[in-house]
Design a protein around this motif. Structure first.
Motif, PDB file in Angstrom:
ATOM      1  N   ASN A   1      18.629   4.200  25.007  1.00 52.71           N
ATOM      2  CA  ASN A   1      17.559   4.801  24.214  1.00 52.71           C
ATOM      3  C   ASN A   1      17.960   5.002  22.752  1.00 52.71           C
ATOM      4  OD1 ASN A   1      15.731   5.134  26.460  1.00 52.71           O
ATOM      5  ND2 ASN A   1      17.126   6.730  27.179  1.00 52.71           N
ATOM      6  N   ALA A   2      18.881   4.198  22.284  1.00 57.75           N
ATOM      7  CA  ALA A   2      19.367   4.328  20.903  1.00 57.75           C
ATOM      8  C   ALA A   2      18.223   4.144  19.913  1.00 57.75           C
ATOM      9  CB  ALA A   2      20.457   3.295  20.648  1.00 57.75           C
ATOM     10  N   LYS A   3      18.234   4.952  18.881  1.00 57.54           N
ATOM     11  CA  LYS A   3      17.211   4.902  17.830  1.00 57.54           C
ATOM     12  C   LYS A   3      17.762   4.137  16.632  1.00 57.54           C
ATOM     13  CE  LYS A   3      14.346   7.697  19.984  1.00 57.54           C
ATOM     14  NZ  LYS A   3      13.882   7.056  21.174  1.00 57.54           N
ATOM     15  N   PHE A   4      17.135   2.992  16.350  1.00 62.97           N
ATOM     16  CA  PHE A   4      17.598   2.156  15.248  1.00 62.97           C
ATOM     17  C   PHE A   4      17.054   2.659  13.921  1.00 62.97           C
ATOM     18  CE2 PHE A   4      18.362  -0.546  18.867  1.00 62.97           C
ATOM     19  CZ  PHE A   4      19.554  -1.171  18.533  1.00 62.97           C
ATOM     20  N   GLN A   5      17.926   2.620  12.912  1.00 60.22           N
ATOM     21  CA  GLN A   5      17.541   2.999  11.552  1.00 60.22           C
ATOM     22  C   GLN A   5      16.784   1.839  10.915  1.00 60.22           C
ATOM     23  OE1 GLN A   5      21.490   3.593  10.021  1.00 60.22           O
ATOM     24  NE2 GLN A   5      21.622   5.699  10.753  1.00 60.22           N
ATOM     25  N   SER A   6      16.283   2.064   9.709  1.00 56.53           N
ATOM     26  CA  SER A   6      15.633   0.987   8.966  1.00 56.53           C
ATOM     27  C   SER A   6      16.633  -0.146   8.774  1.00 56.53           C
ATOM     28  CB  SER A   6      15.172   1.476   7.596  1.00 56.53           C
ATOM     29  OG  SER A   6      14.193   2.476   7.746  1.00 56.53           O
ATOM     30  N   PRO A   7      16.164  -1.394   8.907  1.00 56.18           N
ATOM     31  CA  PRO A   7      17.105  -2.513   8.811  1.00 56.18           C
ATOM     32  C   PRO A   7      17.630  -2.718   7.398  1.00 56.18           C
ATOM     33  CG  PRO A   7      14.860  -3.319   9.017  1.00 56.18           C
ATOM     34  CD  PRO A   7      14.796  -1.832   9.180  1.00 56.18           C
TER      35      PRO A   7
ATOM     36  N   GLU B   1      18.576  -9.508   9.030  1.00 57.24           N
ATOM     37  CA  GLU B   1      18.398  -8.061   9.038  1.00 57.24           C
ATOM     38  C   GLU B   1      19.359  -7.478  10.057  1.00 57.24           C
ATOM     39  OE1 GLU B   1      14.316  -6.947   9.718  1.00 57.24           O
ATOM     40  OE2 GLU B   1      13.814  -7.254   7.604  1.00 57.24           O
ATOM     41  N   GLN B   2      20.093  -6.474   9.616  1.00 56.59           N
ATOM     42  CA  GLN B   2      21.011  -5.755  10.489  1.00 56.59           C
ATOM     43  C   GLN B   2      20.362  -4.433  10.875  1.00 56.59           C
ATOM     44  OE1 GLN B   2      25.479  -5.196   9.806  1.00 56.59           O
ATOM     45  NE2 GLN B   2      24.626  -3.334   8.930  1.00 56.59           N
ATOM     46  N   HIS B   3      20.142  -4.245  12.161  1.00 63.78           N
ATOM     47  CA  HIS B   3      19.582  -3.001  12.687  1.00 63.78           C
ATOM     48  C   HIS B   3      20.742  -2.214  13.298  1.00 63.78           C
ATOM     49  CE1 HIS B   3      15.395  -4.567  12.476  1.00 63.78           C
ATOM     50  NE2 HIS B   3      16.031  -5.718  12.626  1.00 63.78           N
ATOM     51  N   LYS B   4      20.852  -0.940  12.915  1.00 64.12           N
ATOM     52  CA  LYS B   4      21.976  -0.118  13.359  1.00 64.12           C
ATOM     53  C   LYS B   4      21.459   1.147  14.027  1.00 64.12           C
ATOM     54  CE  LYS B   4      25.963   2.366  11.446  1.00 64.12           C
ATOM     55  NZ  LYS B   4      26.682   2.679  10.194  1.00 64.12           N
ATOM     56  N   ALA B   5      22.046   1.469  15.190  1.00 67.08           N
ATOM     57  CA  ALA B   5      21.741   2.711  15.897  1.00 67.08           C
ATOM     58  C   ALA B   5      23.055   3.455  16.115  1.00 67.08           C
ATOM     59  CB  ALA B   5      21.059   2.429  17.228  1.00 67.08           C
TER      60      ALA B   5
END
Length: 130
Positions: free
Chosen positions: A18-24, A82-86
């Motif tokens: 359920n990780a929440k990704f930040q803006s890419p 685009e790198q999406h990070k959680a």
């Protein structure tokens, strides 16, 4: 029921799933395609410059406007991705490090937005002629 030694506790698994990704973040990296997964719409790429977590090999989802027919393995491209990070909690990161010997403070996903063919072969030809 006895839990296996390799089982990950539910609280760790829940946070990861359920990780929440930040803006890419948009990145430009050069490299080449190692493998194309047509059925999944993904590619594995070897990058000359690492991504944030230090990796040089990443799996990228293809954006809708990137055509599979434009992709070739082993050819040098400039990738726009685009790198999406959680980020993971300190508690989960510590558990993974201590119990599983995995050094991971965040989950990353990558999406290939565009690519441009780089003409590196003409550079090699000019060097060999000198």
């Amino acid at each position: 029921m006895v839990k296996k030694k390799d089982d990950i506790p539910d609280w760790v698994s829940d946070e990861i799933q359920n990780a929440k990704f930040q803006s890419p973040e948009t990145l430009k990296r050069t490299g080449y395609i190692l493998e194309i997964y047509e059925n999944d719409g993904k590619v594995d790429a070897q990058l000359y410059e690492p991504v944030e977590d230090g990796r040089h090999i990443v799996t990228m989802d293809l954006a809708k406007d990137v055509s599979m027919s434009d992709l070739e393995r082993g050819i040098v491209y400039e990738f726009t991705l685009e790198q999406h990070k959680a980020p993971l909690s300190k508690k989960v990161a510590e558990y993974l490090k201590v119990e599983k010997d995995i050094d991971m403070a965040a989950i990353y996903q990558f999406e290939l937005k565009s690519l441009e063919l780089l003409d590196v072969s003409s550079d090699d030809t000019a060097d060999s002629e000198e």
